[in-house]
Design a protein around this motif. Structure first.
Motif, PDB file in Angstrom:
ATOM      1  N   MET A   1       0.832  -1.215   0.000  1.00 31.40           N
ATOM      2  CA  MET A   1       0.000   0.000   0.000  1.00 31.40           C
ATOM      3  C   MET A   1       0.863   1.259   0.000  1.00 31.40           C
ATOM      4  N   ILE A   2       1.877   1.267   0.889  1.00 32.45           N
ATOM      5  CA  ILE A   2       2.722   2.456   0.979  1.00 32.45           C
ATOM      6  C   ILE A   2       3.649   2.540  -0.230  1.00 32.45           C
ATOM      7  N   ARG A   3       3.520   3.645  -0.963  1.00 29.50           N
ATOM      8  CA  ARG A   3       4.449   3.865  -2.066  1.00 29.50           C
ATOM      9  C   ARG A   3       5.559   4.784  -1.570  1.00 29.50           C
ATOM     10  N   TRP A   4       6.773   4.247  -1.516  1.00 30.30           N
ATOM     11  CA  TRP A   4       7.875   5.071  -1.016  1.00 30.30           C
ATOM     12  C   TRP A   4       8.334   5.998  -2.112  1.00 30.30           C
ATOM     13  N   ARG A   5       8.215   7.263  -1.808  1.00 28.96           N
ATOM     14  CA  ARG A   5       8.722   8.226  -2.773  1.00 28.96           C
ATOM     15  C   ARG A   5       9.833   9.003  -2.100  1.00 28.96           C
ATOM     16  N   LEU A   8       9.548  12.768  -0.953  1.00 27.07           N
ATOM     17  CA  LEU A   8       8.727  13.078   0.213  1.00 27.07           C
ATOM     18  C   LEU A   8       9.567  13.142   1.484  1.00 27.07           C
ATOM     19  N   TRP A   9      10.735  12.484   1.438  1.00 25.86           N
ATOM     20  CA  TRP A   9      11.585  12.486   2.634  1.00 25.86           C
ATOM     21  C   TRP A   9      12.542  13.675   2.658  1.00 25.86           C
ATOM     22  N   PRO A  11      12.012  16.975   2.832  1.00 26.28           N
ATOM     23  CA  PRO A  11      11.788  17.973   3.891  1.00 26.28           C
ATOM     24  C   PRO A  11      12.322  17.498   5.245  1.00 26.28           C
ATOM     25  N   LEU A  12      12.109  16.201   5.529  1.00 26.27           N
ATOM     26  CA  LEU A  12      12.573  15.677   6.811  1.00 26.27           C
ATOM     27  C   LEU A  12      14.097  15.728   6.894  1.00 26.27           C
ATOM     28  N   ILE A  15      15.195  19.336   7.434  1.00 20.59           N
ATOM     29  CA  ILE A  15      14.945  19.829   8.780  1.00 20.59           C
ATOM     30  C   ILE A  15      15.873  19.141   9.782  1.00 20.59           C
ATOM     31  N   LEU A  18      19.094  20.971   9.599  1.00 24.03           N
ATOM     32  CA  LEU A  18      18.934  22.279  10.238  1.00 24.03           C
ATOM     33  C   LEU A  18      18.973  22.151  11.761  1.00 24.03           C
ATOM     34  N   PHE A  19      18.229  21.174  12.285  1.00 18.89           N
ATOM     35  CA  PHE A  19      18.185  21.027  13.742  1.00 18.89           C
ATOM     36  C   PHE A  19      19.529  20.552  14.277  1.00 18.89           C
TER      37      PHE A  19
END
Lengths: 178, 135, 645
Positions: A1-5, A8-9, A11-12, A15, A18-19
């Motif tokens: 079901m989960i399509r790994w794109r 999409l990762w 932004p994470l 961040i 940055l952190f």
């Protein structure tokens, strides 16, 4: 079901980087000092009137006689400058010749300051409009520069000199003399 | 959010000023007679950092040192130097930190590369989103 | 006693937030029929009440200057005017955090009370997300920043509030900004709730939109007021410095503006689903990152106010938990959210996509320019990034966005032809050309202000065209809101360009009776005398000023010295005309020869006030849209109930 794109990762990932930077900067003490970019370069050309009447003036040519010196940037209205007076006396006792430049000061105030805290300086130039201070890349008082015998700036100490800084400055001065 | 800024801008210069005996330098609060030259000075001062206030240009500060730097800028321009020569002279003393206008270089290239990247991504996203839809 | 009551209310509220989170989690895993799930809404409502009690307790302690409370002793003073005693409640770290959590709890209570449009499961997930965010703030308050801690022994007198902050505008500034941040936290919670249940529908966008609008109005007002405050209080005529603290408030605004427009697309057309979710997360992230940057001191650093590495660490931990968690959730779930409806390049959505991309790019540039000095510092060297970087870089994206803004609102949803709006395009282009020519002929001005003025004219014309050929009394409030907000953008940009292009400056030292001029003004120094206020003394200069040979009017700039705490400020005197402002500051006594001369700084700033009028118009437009949407929602709800009955 989960399509790994992958995107999409992104932004994470951004961040997280940055952190990480934030955490790194939080974990170490902040460096407040603006250092002079002139270390290793000759003193700028200057010639200052004496800060006290009847005393010798101060010029960059006074530094080119083969003897290393400390150049103390101070002002009578600056509290840490009074606090570092014992350390300047200790440096003088350790064999250092200290010349000074008084920033935005009047002869009366300088005289009163020296009466109160002692006079370890061989010469004091007056810099009423901070012109030499800016030419040196200094951004506050007090600051102390180590100048070698050819008039080249070798080291900059920012802020008041503490007791533990005295041996280090004497070492710097010795190195500058070699 | 402004609280910090307020304190930053106000407290430091005043604290220094209260103890400083001398009046400001002649050209700290005085304009050059030549309006064109004064405009150049103003434009340059807007982009130079006040070192004792940390977050303001020397054109916006009452700190004595900012005044002395304004004096320095105005007298140098009046003596015939160009604004970029004065900026270069100050950068030689204080490093890039003194100038609010980062110059493209070895230490600042991401500041210019990333906006270009953003522009490319923006154009790509818009082109992809808008191409041939809705038929 | 009151302090202990406040603290107890705060602890209870935190416990209820934990219950709210638990109930929401149970509802998510086992379905909303579980008994615990039924407690979520009441928990949110009672929590709002308890937080209100805690905040009222702190307000009371400040109102009566109860010096046995450490926070009051550190931040207040018995000789302070009453309004600033109250404002002192949030003029410090602990109080402002309490205000934040109170507004947040009130928002949660309101949602729990009125919101019935979403699937119950999504709503409970949203409330759980909100409780999760809230718990972090409760922990922060109760563990490391207790506002109700006692001072032992109680000092005889308080330390006072910084005089720069003793200003009515600034007293109201933080609460307004916090309302904005909290509104964005609600949008964040909705986004997280929708990600958890994968229910990303137009109904979700319609539920989220009023909160985003409200937050956006508050942020707009906060930034506008803050900018005006800096303008008149700092005494140098600047109104925006690209300072990290200012950027920290601008970044959430940019993200919220983008979110507002993409939520509009989602609500009307069921398109831009994942993008709206992303922006919902980003907008709140920007408010948190901004708060972190300001309070941790890693950027501005010089002053000790509210700057505390321990607090910084705490906020960073919260940031990592919330933003990292939300982005991970986004990465896992966004791929499973269907993309939504399609649309043509020339369409309302097409224009809004360009708006969103441009706003995001500007946000990226502001973020980059603000944080780059921090990065280089970590690498061991220092650079400064200021107006000469931000202005042109931002303009690369802002100016095309203005061009699209002039036409976009005229287009139809889904698919349109530019030929249909050709007459409107001609009108917009004519305004652009006329303004460009006029500005270019009138004064040789720089490229950016020139383009700014021309585009402002184009947007001003384009923004009111949607009202053309409509009966104005019949036009919906939301349309009026959009028109006013877009017109506000044009007005503000015109003000910025005019200030940058036409300002004249005069620095002089005058003796009493002497005269000078700035722009069209004649200024005479009539006298300087000392005056005393409640907690300050001042040198007050009287200037007689006359515009273009007209009658002269007195204005009185002051140089004030406060004594609790000891500090000096300059109170500028402003004289506003329809076409600009005269700005006067008195400095110290000038050096020199015998007779006393006084330093004066004078500026004539044509049309500078348009900057803040424009900001006000934008906020007003947002408010009208908010009212329009809420009224529409209420009407729909009544109809739905009647149909059911």
């Amino acid at each position: 079901m989960i399509r790994w794109r992958l995107w999409l990762w992104l932004p994470l990932l951004a961040i997280a980087l940055l952190f990480g930077l934030f955490a790194l900067q939080l974990s170490r003490p902040k460096d407040e000092f603006v250092r002079s970019a002139l270390i290793g370069q000759p003193l700028p050309t200057f010639s200052l009137k004496p800060a006290l009447p009847g005393q010798p003036p101060l010029a960059n040519t006074d530094f080119a006689d083969g003897k290393p010196r400390l150049l103390n940037v101070f002002a009578s209205w600056c509290v840490p400058c009074a606090a570092e007076a014992p350390q300047l006396a200790a440096l003088q006792a350790g064999g250092a010749e200290i010349v000074a430049v008084a920033i935005r000061d009047t002869p009366d105030d300088v005289a009163a300051f020296l009466d109160a805290y002692g006079n370890p300086f061989s010469r004091i130039g007056a810099d009423p409009y901070s012109q030499l201070q800016i030419a040196l890349g200094s951004s506050g008082v007090p600051e102390t520069f180590v100048i070698d015998g050819t008039g080249v700036i070798r080291h900059q100490h920012i802020g008041d000199i503490r007791a533990e800084d005295v041996p280090r400055l004497l070492d710097e001065l010795r190195e500058a003399g070699e | 959010m402004r609280l910090l800024l307020a304190l930053l801008l106000a407290l430091l210069p005043v604290a220094a000023q209260a103890q400083d005996g001398l009046p400001p330098a002649p050209y700290a609060y005085r304009q050059l007679d030549d309006p064109g030259l004064e405009q150049q000075a103003r434009d340059l001062m807007d982009t130079l950092r006040c070192l004792t206030c940390q977050s303001q240009s020397i054109a916006d500060s009452d700190a004595p040192m900012a005044g002395d730097m304004r004096h320095q800028v105005r007298t140098r321009l009046a003596a015939g130097e160009t604004p970029e020569e004065v900026r270069g002279w100050l950068i030689a003393r204080y490093g890039d930190y003194i100038s609010y206008r980062p110059a493209p270089g070895a230490t600042t290239w991401p500041l210019f590369a990333i906006p270009v990247l953003l522009l490319v991504v923006a154009v790509l996203v818009i082109a992809r989103r808008l191409r041939g839809r809705g038929r | 006693m009151i302090a202990e009551l406040g603290l107890a209310a705060l602890w209870l509220a935190a416990a209820l937030a934990a219950l709210q989170l638990l109930g929401g989690a149970v509802a998510l895993m086992r379905g909303e029929a579980e008994p615990l799930a039924a407690l979520v809404r009441p928990a949110a409502q009672v929590q709002a009440l308890l937080c209100a009690i805690a905040f009222a307790a702190l307000l009371y302690l400040f109102a009566v200057t109860d010096l046995s409370v450490a926070l009051v002793a550190d931040n207040s003073h018995s000789a302070k005017p009453a309004i600033f005693k109250l404002a002192g409640t949030w003029g410090n770290h602990e109080g402002s955090m309490l205000l934040w959590i109170t507004v947040m709890a009130l928002a949660g209570g309101l949602i729990a009370w009125v919101e019935h449009r979403l699937p119950e499961r999504t709503l409970l997930a949203t409330l759980a997300a909100q409780a999760f965010v809230g718990l972090g703030f409760y922990a922060f308050l109760l563990v490391s920043s207790n506002p109700f801690a006692r001072a032992v022994p109680a000092p005889p007198e308080g330390a006072g509030l910084n005089p720069l902050l003793q200003d009515i505008g600034l007293a109201l500034h933080p609460p307004v900004l916090y309302c904005g941040y909290v509104g964005l936290s609600v949008a964040f919670s909705f986004a997280v709730g929708a990600l958890l249940t994968r229910e990303v529908t137009p109904a979700f966008a319609r539920v989220m939109r009023p909160w985003v609008l409200g937050a956006w109005v508050a942020l707009t007002l906060g930034i506008t007021a803050g900018s005006y405050w800096a303008y008149y209080e700092l005494g140098w005529g600047g109104w925006w410095f690209w300072d990290p603290v200012e950027n920290a408030s601008l970044m959430p605004w940019l993200a919220a503006t983008a979110l507002l427009h993409s939520a509009g697309v989602l609500a009307a057309r069921d398109a831009l689903r994942t993008w709206t979710l992303m922006l919902g997360v980003v907008a709140f992230s920007m408010s948190m990152i901004g708060t972190f940057l300001v309070r941790s001191g890693i950027l501005t650093s010089v002053h000790a106010f509210a700057v505390d590495p321990e607090r910084g660490t705490f906020i960073l931990a919260l940031l990592t938990l919330y933003i990292g968690g939300a982005l991970a959730l986004f990465a896992l779930r966004a791929g499973t959210v269907a993309e939504g409806e399609r649309f043509a390049a020339v369409s309302r959505e097409g224009g809004l996509v360009i708006n969103n991309v441009a706003l995001s790019a500007i946000l990226g540039i502001v973020l980059l320019g603000t944080l780059y000095p921090l990065l280089t510092e970590a690498l061991g060297f220092r650079v400064s990034v200021g107006p000469p970087y931000f202005n042109p870089m931002g303009a690369i994206f802002f100016l095309p966005m203005m061009a699209v803004l002039a036409i976009g609102p005229l287009l139809r949803w889904r698919q349109d032809r530019l030929a249909r709006v050709r007459w409107q395009m001609v009108a917009v282009a004519a305004a652009f050309a006329a303004a460009l020519l006029a500005a270019w002929l009138l004064a040789g001005i720089a490229l950016l202000p020139l383009l700014g003025m021309a585009l402002a004219a184009a947007v001003a014309v384009g923004s009111v065209l949607p009202l053309a050929r409509r009966r104005l009394t019949r036009a919906p409030l939301t349309l009026w809101g959009m028109v006013l907000a877009h017109l506000g953008v044009a007005v503000a940009v015109f003000g910025m360009a005019a200030d940058s292009a036409f300002t004249t400056e005069r620095l002089v030292a005058l003796r009493t009776g002497e005269q000078t001029s700035v722009g069209p003004w004649q200024v005479t120094l009539a006298g300087v005398e000392p005056v005393a206020g409640p907690n300050w003394t001042a040198l007050s200069a009287t200037l007689q000023v006359a515009y273009a040979g007209g009658a002269s009017v007195p204005i009185e700039p002051q140089a004030r010295s406060f004594w609790a705490p000891a500090q000096q400020t300059s109170e500028s005197a402003l004289l506003t005309r329809w076409n600009g402002q005269l700005y006067a500051v008195v400095g110290g006594q000038a050096p020199g020869d015998g007779a006393e001369r006084w330093q004066l700084r004078l500026w004539w700033k044509p049309f500078v006030t348009c900057i803040w009028y424009g900001g006000g118009l934008i906020a007003l437009g947002g408010l009208l849209a908010l009212i329009g949407h809420v009224v529409g929602d209420l009407r729909r709800r009544r109809r739905w109930r009647e149909a059911r009955a």
